[in-house]
Scaffold this active site. Structure first.
Site, PDB file in Angstrom:
ATOM      1  N   GLU A 124      13.488   3.474 -21.669  1.00  0.00           N
ATOM      2  CA  GLU A 124      14.041   2.128 -21.579  1.00  0.00           C
ATOM      3  C   GLU A 124      12.978   1.146 -22.054  1.00  0.00           C
ATOM      4  O   GLU A 124      11.824   1.268 -21.624  1.00  0.00           O
ATOM      5  CB  GLU A 124      14.443   1.787 -20.134  1.00  0.00           C
ATOM      6  CG  GLU A 124      15.163   0.446 -20.069  1.00  0.00           C
ATOM      7  CD  GLU A 124      15.585   0.038 -18.657  1.00  0.00           C
ATOM      8  OE1 GLU A 124      15.332   0.798 -17.712  1.00  0.00           O
ATOM      9  OE2 GLU A 124      16.165  -1.036 -18.536  1.00  0.00           O
ATOM     10  N   GLY A 264       6.905  -0.278 -12.951  1.00  0.00           N
ATOM     11  CA  GLY A 264       6.786   0.309 -11.621  1.00  0.00           C
ATOM     12  C   GLY A 264       7.333   1.726 -11.597  1.00  0.00           C
ATOM     13  O   GLY A 264       6.679   2.648 -11.132  1.00  0.00           O
ATOM     14  N   ALA A 265       8.554   1.897 -12.107  1.00  0.00           N
ATOM     15  CA  ALA A 265       9.204   3.199 -12.094  1.00  0.00           C
ATOM     16  C   ALA A 265      10.435   3.144 -12.979  1.00  0.00           C
ATOM     17  O   ALA A 265      10.870   2.063 -13.371  1.00  0.00           O
ATOM     18  CB  ALA A 265       9.615   3.572 -10.672  1.00  0.00           C
ATOM     19  N   MET A 266      10.993   4.316 -13.268  1.00  0.00           N
ATOM     20  CA  MET A 266      12.142   4.380 -14.174  1.00  0.00           C
ATOM     21  C   MET A 266      13.192   5.338 -13.632  1.00  0.00           C
ATOM     22  O   MET A 266      12.888   6.475 -13.268  1.00  0.00           O
ATOM     23  CB  MET A 266      11.639   4.830 -15.558  1.00  0.00           C
ATOM     24  CG  MET A 266      12.735   4.987 -16.585  1.00  0.00           C
ATOM     25  SD  MET A 266      13.582   3.411 -16.924  1.00  0.00           S
ATOM     26  CE  MET A 266      15.219   4.004 -17.321  1.00  0.00           C
ATOM     27  N   HIS A 300      15.030   1.362  -4.858  1.00  0.00           N
ATOM     28  CA  HIS A 300      15.537   0.668  -6.050  1.00  0.00           C
ATOM     29  C   HIS A 300      15.962   1.680  -7.129  1.00  0.00           C
ATOM     30  O   HIS A 300      17.076   1.618  -7.645  1.00  0.00           O
ATOM     31  CB  HIS A 300      14.457  -0.279  -6.573  1.00  0.00           C
ATOM     32  CG  HIS A 300      14.822  -1.004  -7.824  1.00  0.00           C
ATOM     33  ND1 HIS A 300      15.302  -2.300  -7.825  1.00  0.00           N
ATOM     34  CD2 HIS A 300      14.807  -0.620  -9.130  1.00  0.00           C
ATOM     35  CE1 HIS A 300      15.554  -2.673  -9.070  1.00  0.00           C
ATOM     36  NE2 HIS A 300      15.256  -1.677  -9.888  1.00  0.00           N
ATOM     37  N   GLU A 301      15.062   2.602  -7.436  1.00  0.00           N
ATOM     38  CA  GLU A 301      15.378   3.558  -8.506  1.00  0.00           C
ATOM     39  C   GLU A 301      16.524   4.469  -8.082  1.00  0.00           C
ATOM     40  O   GLU A 301      17.377   4.818  -8.888  1.00  0.00           O
ATOM     41  CB  GLU A 301      14.145   4.386  -8.888  1.00  0.00           C
ATOM     42  CG  GLU A 301      12.908   3.560  -9.272  1.00  0.00           C
ATOM     43  CD  GLU A 301      13.154   2.492 -10.323  1.00  0.00           C
ATOM     44  OE1 GLU A 301      14.039   2.677 -11.179  1.00  0.00           O
ATOM     45  OE2 GLU A 301      12.459   1.451 -10.293  1.00  0.00           O
ATOM     46  N   HIS A 304      19.864   2.786  -8.502  1.00  0.00           N
ATOM     47  CA  HIS A 304      20.288   2.715  -9.905  1.00  0.00           C
ATOM     48  C   HIS A 304      21.243   3.848 -10.279  1.00  0.00           C
ATOM     49  O   HIS A 304      21.966   3.741 -11.263  1.00  0.00           O
ATOM     50  CB  HIS A 304      19.079   2.782 -10.836  1.00  0.00           C
ATOM     51  CG  HIS A 304      18.520   1.443 -11.224  1.00  0.00           C
ATOM     52  ND1 HIS A 304      19.308   0.380 -11.609  1.00  0.00           N
ATOM     53  CD2 HIS A 304      17.232   1.006 -11.329  1.00  0.00           C
ATOM     54  CE1 HIS A 304      18.523  -0.658 -11.908  1.00  0.00           C
ATOM     55  NE2 HIS A 304      17.272  -0.308 -11.745  1.00  0.00           N
ATOM     56  N   GLU A 323      19.824  -4.748 -13.155  1.00  0.00           N
ATOM     57  CA  GLU A 323      18.602  -5.104 -12.437  1.00  0.00           C
ATOM     58  C   GLU A 323      18.839  -6.135 -11.335  1.00  0.00           C
ATOM     59  O   GLU A 323      18.339  -5.989 -10.218  1.00  0.00           O
ATOM     60  CB  GLU A 323      17.513  -5.571 -13.404  1.00  0.00           C
ATOM     61  CG  GLU A 323      17.024  -4.469 -14.347  1.00  0.00           C
ATOM     62  CD  GLU A 323      16.551  -3.207 -13.638  1.00  0.00           C
ATOM     63  OE1 GLU A 323      16.245  -3.266 -12.438  1.00  0.00           O
ATOM     64  OE2 GLU A 323      16.502  -2.134 -14.289  1.00  0.00           O
TER      65      GLU A 323
HETATM   66 ZN   LIG Z   1      15.489  -1.425 -11.952  1.00  0.00          ZN
END
Ligand SMILES: [Zn+2]
Length: 882
Positions: A124, A264-266, A300-301, A304, A323
C-alpha cells in the site's frame, strides 16, 4: 527518482478499470543478488472497447512477456518508466510476465525489500508495481495464489496471504511454499515474508465456533515480548464480534514484526506486517504508552479485515473510507477497554496539536482529497484522524444503535466490493432514514471550521438564547465554503454546578441535561426556556465536532466549569482554556520586550493555581484523568491558538508557568509523588497506569524548578524502577538538566539496552527533545553514533522527527532549519516517503515572524532547486512554497 514535471491525478477523472483479472498466480524465486517474479494473470476485457492493455510497473527489469502461451517480441509491447503496454490483446487471455528485481537494494521500503536479512513487502499504496507489472489500483480485486522459492537455511519461513496449500523440498537446498487466498483482494493487500523467524502461537474460537490459529512471527530473541500483542489481538477479535458482529474469515491470522518499516503496520489479508515498535513489549522494555499503543495498532489492523479488506476503497481518494472508519473503530475499542474520557482527551490533543496545523497549512486537503501527485503524501492526520472525527459525528447524529444498523448494512451491501465514502454515508442514511446530504461537505471541504458562540440570558422570561455562528477559513483551492452540518453537544450549568434540564422553546417538556444541537446554517440561535438563573454553558461536550470553538468565557467561568462540568472532556478543556488565557498573557509580555510577570495578569494566576491545588488534593477518581488535568496545554496547541507563532516565547512562558505551579504546590506535588509509588507487580490495568501517570507528572513538574533534591530523586527513580515507564520519566527529567547524573544515566541506559533497537530509539528521542542549548550539536554527534542509521525510519523518527516536531524551542533557529533541509536532501535519495514527511515543519513557515519565514523559505527553495528530487518531496515542497 525522477526530475520530470509532476503529474497530478484527479478524482473527477476516475474511470472503471478496462480489464478484469479473474485470478493471478505469483511465483517468486528469492535470491541474494536477484529475485525473479513470474506473474500469470487470467484476464478479460470489461465493458467492451478494444483498447490497449496498460499495466503499471516501476524500477522493474522485464525478462519475458507471454500472451496465451506465446512469447511476445519486443516490438509487440512498449515499456517506459511507469508502465508496460500491449496494444493488441484478445477479449480474454492469459498473460505471463517475468520480471527481475533487487530487493536488497530497495531502501524506499516500498514493494519487496529486506529488513534485518529477511524479505518482506509493503504494497500500500502503490508498492506492488515495484514487484511486477500489474493493474495496480484498489478496484481490481482478484484471487491470489503465491509460490515462494528460497534457500531453506537462510529463509526457513515462507509466508503469504491466505492458507498454506503446498510445501516442498527442491533438493538443491531450496524449498518452496504455496499460499492460496480464498478471498478476492486488491494487490495493495498482497504480502510476502521470508526469513529466519520464529513464532508464538495461540488460537481463537470465533462466535460461530470456528478455530483460528494466531501466530506472531519475530526474531528468536524477541519471542518473550509477544504476549501483550497476542492478548491484544484476541481482545480485538472478541470486541469486533460483540460490537460490530464481525467475525474473522480465514483459518490463520499471522502478524510479522520487522524493524525497517515506513509506517506503523499494514493490514495485508491474513498476514499483517508490523513495525516491531507495535508488537514487542515487556514491562522492563516498554512504557505504558507503548503497551496501550500496541493494543490499539494490533486492533486497528485487525479491524481492517472488514473495514478495508472485505470492503475496500474504489480509488485512493477514498482512503479515509477505510482509515477514518477504522481509526474510529480502534478509538472506540480503546475507550471501552481503557478509559473513554482519557482516550477522548488524548485524541483531541493530537488533533488540535497537529491536524489543525495541517488543515490550516499549504498541504490542507479535504478528508476525501480531490487530487494528488504522490498518494503517499496523503496518509495524513486529516485522512486518518479528522476522517475518524467525521465518522464519530455520524455516530453522534444517529446514536449507537443507529450506527450499528448503518455499519451492518454497509458491510452486507458492499462485501467483496471496492466502494466510496459516498457509499458509506448512503448506508448510514438508508439504515436510519435520514438525509446526510449537507453533512457530506465534511468529506469535500478542507479547513477547520470555527464556531463563534454567544449567549444572552433574559431573567424575566427565564430564557437563555444561545447563538452559534459558523465559518471556515479559505484553504488552498477552496476560497469559500458552504455551511457544514455540525453536531454540537451542550449542557447548561446552574449556579450550584448542577446540569439544567434542557427544554427548547416549542418543546412540551425538558429532554435530558446534555443534548446534540444540529447546526446547519451560518448563524443559528437556540432558545432554552425555564432556566431559573443565568447558567454557564458547557459547549461542544465530548468534543462532538472537529472545530475551533470560541465563547467569551471569563476566568471565573472557566474555573467554575473545571470544578463542576459533568462532562469530563469539558472539565479538562476548561482547565486548558484557563491556562491558555494565562499563557497568552505571558507570551504577549515577552513579545512586547518585557519580562514575565504573572502578577500583572490580574487574578488569572490565583484562580488557576487554586484550581490546580484542588486537582492535586483530590483523592480517588480516575487517576489518568487527574494526570491529564495536571498537564498544561501542549506547545503545539498553544501555537495553534496564536496569530503569529513565537516558539521561544511559547516554550519559555509555559516553562515559567510550570515552574510557578511547581514552587507554589511543592508539598502537594511531593505528596502525590509519594502516594502513588508503585505497588506490587507491574501491570497495565488503568488504575496502575493512572498511578504511574500521576506520580510521573508530579515528578516532571517538580523537576521544572530548581527545588532541592530533585536531581537525586530522578536519579534514584531511574536506578530503582522495575518498569520502563518510570525509567523513561526519570531519564526525561534528567535530560533537561545539565548535571553529572544526566551523563551517567544516559551512558548507563545505553550500556544496558544497546542490543534492543526499540529502546535505543527512546534514548535517541529523549536527547533530541532536551531543552538544553547543546541539543542540536548533540543530535549531530548522535548521527555518527552506531545507534543511528538513517536508512531505518524508526531511527529517523526518533532522532530527527522528535527534534523538528517535538522540540520547537531548540529547532526554530537558522541552524535548525538548515539541519532539517540537509536531512531531507539525504533521505530523498534513500526513502522519499520518509523524506517528504520530514518537510512538514518547514512548509508551515507562514505561521512565524518575517525573519523565520525568510530562513525557512530559503531552505525550501534550496531543496526544490536540486536537479533530481522525488515526486514525494517535490510535491510537498512546491505546495509549501506556492
Ligand atoms: Zn489503517
Amino acid at each position: 527518482m525522477s526530475s520530470t514535471a509532476l503529474k497530478t491525478i484527479y478524482l473527477k477523472e476516475y474511470t472503471q478499470p478496462p480489464f478484469v483479472i479473474d485470478r493471478v498466480k505469483l511465483h517468486f524465486e528469492l535470491g541474494e543478488e536477484q529475485t525473479v517474479v513470474t506473474t500469470t494473470m487470467t484476464m478479460r476485457r470489461d465493458g467492451g472497447g478494444d483498447g490497449a492493455l496498460r499495466l503499471d510497473g516501476r524500477h522493474l527489469q522485464l525478462l519475458l512477456v507471454k500472451l496465451d502461451g506465446r512469447v511476445l517480441m519486443a516490438k509487440q509491447y512498449e515499456v517506459d518508466e511507469e508502465s508496460l503496454t500491449i496494444p493488441m490483446v484478445p477479449d480474454s487471455f492469459v498473460l505471463e510476465i517475468q520480471t527481475l528485481i533487487k530487493p536488497q537494494e530497495n531502501t524506499s521500503l516500498d514493494g519487496l525489500y529486506k529488513s534485518s536479512g529477511n524479505f518482506c513487502t509493503q504494497c500500500e499504496a502503490q508498492g506492488f508495481r515495484k514487484i511486477t507489472y500489474y493493474l495496480d489500483r484498489p478496484d481490481v480485486m482478484t484471487l491470489f495464489t503465491t509460490t515462494i522459492v528460497a534457500d531453506k537455511a537462510k529463509y526457513p519461513v515462507l509466508l503469504s496471504n491466505g492458507n498454506l496449500v503446498a510445501q516442498s523440498e527442491l533438493g538443491d537446498g531450496r524449498h518452496s511454499a504455496t499460499w492460496q487466498d480464498p478471498f478476492k483482494k486488491p494487490c495493495y493487500l498482497f504480502a510476502l515474508v521470508a526469513g529466519q523467524l520464529e513464532f508464538v502461537e495461540d488460537s481463537f474460537t470465533t462466535m460461530s465456533g470456528r478455530q483460528v490459529a494466531l501466530r506472531i512471527y519475530v526474531e528468536r530473541h524477541n519471542l518473550d515480548k509477544c504476549d501483550h500483542a497476542m492478548q491484544s489481538l484476541k481482545r480485538a477479535m472478541r470486541w469486533d464480534e460483540q460490537v460490530y458482529g464481525r467475525e474473522y474469515d480465514l483459518d490463520i491470522y499471522m502478524i510479522v514484526a520487522v524493524d525497517d518499516f515506513n509506517m506503523g503496520a499494514m493490514e495485508n489479508k491474513g498476514l499483517n506486517v508490523f513495525n516491531s515498535k507495535y508488537v514487542l513489549a515487556r514491562p522492563d522494555t516498554a512504557t505504558d504508552a507503548d503497551f496501550i499503543g500496541i493494543e490499539s495498532v494490533i486492533a486497528h489492523e485487525y479491524f481492517h479485515n472488514w473495514s478495508g479488506n472485505r470492503v475496500t476503497c474504489r480509488d485512493w481518494f477514498q482512503l479515509s473510507l477505510k482509515e477514518g472508519f477504522t481509526v474510529f473503530r480502534d478509538q472506540e475499542f480503546t475507550s471501552d477497554l481503557f478509559s473513554r474520557a482519557v482516550k477522548r482527551i488524548d485524541d483531541v490533543n493530537r488533533l488540535r496539536s497537529y491536524q489543525f496545523a495541517e488543515d490550516g497549512g499549504p498541504m490542507s486537503h479535504p478528508v476525501r482529497p480531490e487530487s494528488y501527485v504522490e498518494i503517499n503524501n496523503f496518509y495524513t492526520l486529516t485522512v486518518y484522524e479528522k476522517g475518524a472525527e467525521v465518522v464519530r459525528m455520524i455516530s453522534h447524529l444517529v446514536g449507537a444503535a443507529g450506527f450499528r444498523k448503518g455499519s451492518d448494512l454497509y458491510f452486507e451491501r458492499h462485501d467483496g466490493q471496492a466502494v466510496t465514502t459516498e457509499d458509506f454515508v448512503q448506508a448510514m442514511e438508508d439504515a436510519n432514514g435520514i438525509d446526510l446530504t449537507q453533512f457530506k461537505r465534511w468529506y469535500g471541504q478542507s479547513g477547520t471550521p470555527r464556531l463563534d458562540c454567544s449567549s444572552a440570558y433574559d431573567a424575566a422570561a427565564q430564557r437563555l438564547t444561545l447563538t452559534i455562528r459558523q465559518s471556515c477559513p479559505p484553504t488552498p483551492g477552496q476560497a469559500t465554503k458552504l455551511p457544514f452540518h455540525i453536531p454540537v453537544e451542550i449542557g447548561l450549568l446552574a449556579p450550584d454546578g448542577a446540569d439544567c434540564p434542557l427544554q427548547l422553546a416549542g418543546e412540551a417538556a425538558a429532554m435530558g441535561t446534555s443534548r446534540v444541537l444540529e447546526c446547519k446554517d451560518e448563524v443559528q440561535s437556540f432558545q432554552f426556556i425555564n432556566i431559573a438563573h443565568p447558567p454557564v454553558p458547557s459547549l461542544l461536550r465530548q468534543f462532538s465536532a472537529p472545530v475551533k470553538l470560541n465563547y467569551p468565557y471569563s476566568s471565573e467561568e472557566l474555573a467554575f466549569l473545571m470544578a463542576h462540568d459533568s462532562d469530563p472532556f469539558n472539565r479538562w478543556n476548561a482547565n486548558q482554556q484557563l491556562a491558555l488565557l494565562l499563557l497568552h498573557g505571558l507570551i504577549e509580555q515577552k513579545i512586547n520586550g518585557g519580562t514575565f510577570d504573572l502578577q500583572a495578569l490580574g487574578n488569572g494566576y490565583s484562580l488557576y493555581s487554586e484550581a490546580f491545588g484542588q486537582i492535586l488534593a483530590e483523592q480517588g477518581g480516575d487517576l489518568n484523568l487527574k494526570a491529564m488535568a495536571m498537564a498544561l496545554p501542549t506547545e503545539n496547541y498553544i501555537a495553534e491558538t496564536l496569530a503569529v507563532v513565537d516558539p521561544i516565547a511559547i516554550h519559555e512562558a509555559r516553562w515559567l508557568l510550570r515552574g510557578a505551579l511547581s514552587r507554589d504546590h511543592e508539598a502537594l506535588l511531593c505528596e502525590n509523588y509519594e502516594n502513588h509509588l508503585e505497588q506490587g507487580r507491574y501491570n497495565v490495568k488503568p488504575e496502575s497506569v493512572g498511578r504511574r501517570a500521576v506520580k510521573n507528572t508530579a515528578l516532571g513538574l517538580l523537576a521544572s524548578h530548581d527545588g532541592s533534591g530533585i536531581i537525586e530523586l530522578c536519579y534514584s527513580q531511574f536506578n530503582s524502577a522495575d518498569n520502563m515507564t518510570d525509567v523513561m520519566m526519570a531519564l526525561r527529567c534528567l535530560t533537561d538538566i545539565q548535571c553529572d547524573e544526566r551523563q551517567q544515566a544516559l551512558a548507563q541506559f545505553y550500556d544496558k539496552w544497546q542490543g534492543e533497537p526499540l529502546i535505543v530509539d527512546k534514548w535517541l528521542a529523549l536527547q533530541a527533545m532536551s531543552r538544553l542549548p547543546t541539543t542540536l550539536a548533540d543530535i549531530k554527534t548522535l548521527m555518527n553514533h552506531p545507534a543511528f542509521n538513517i536508512k531505518n525510519p524508526n531511527k529517523v523518527r526518533a532522532l530527527i522527527s522528535s527534534f523538528v516536531n517535538g522540540n520547537a524551542y531548540r529547532f526554530h533557529s537558522a541552524e535548525g532549519y538548515t539541519f532539517l533541509a540537509d536531512q531531507i536532501v539525504i533521505l530523498d535519495r534513500l526513502n522519499p516517503q520518509v523524506a517528504a514527511r520530514l518537510a512538514a515543519p518547514l512548509i508551515q513557515w507562514r505561521r512565524y515572524d518575517e525573519a523565520r519565514q525568510l530562513l525557512m523559505c530559503a531552505e525550501l527553495k534550496r531543496i526544490l532547486a536540486l536537479p533530481t528530487l522525488s515526486s514525494d518531496v517535490r510535491e510537498v515542497v512546491s505546495k509549501g512554497l506556492a
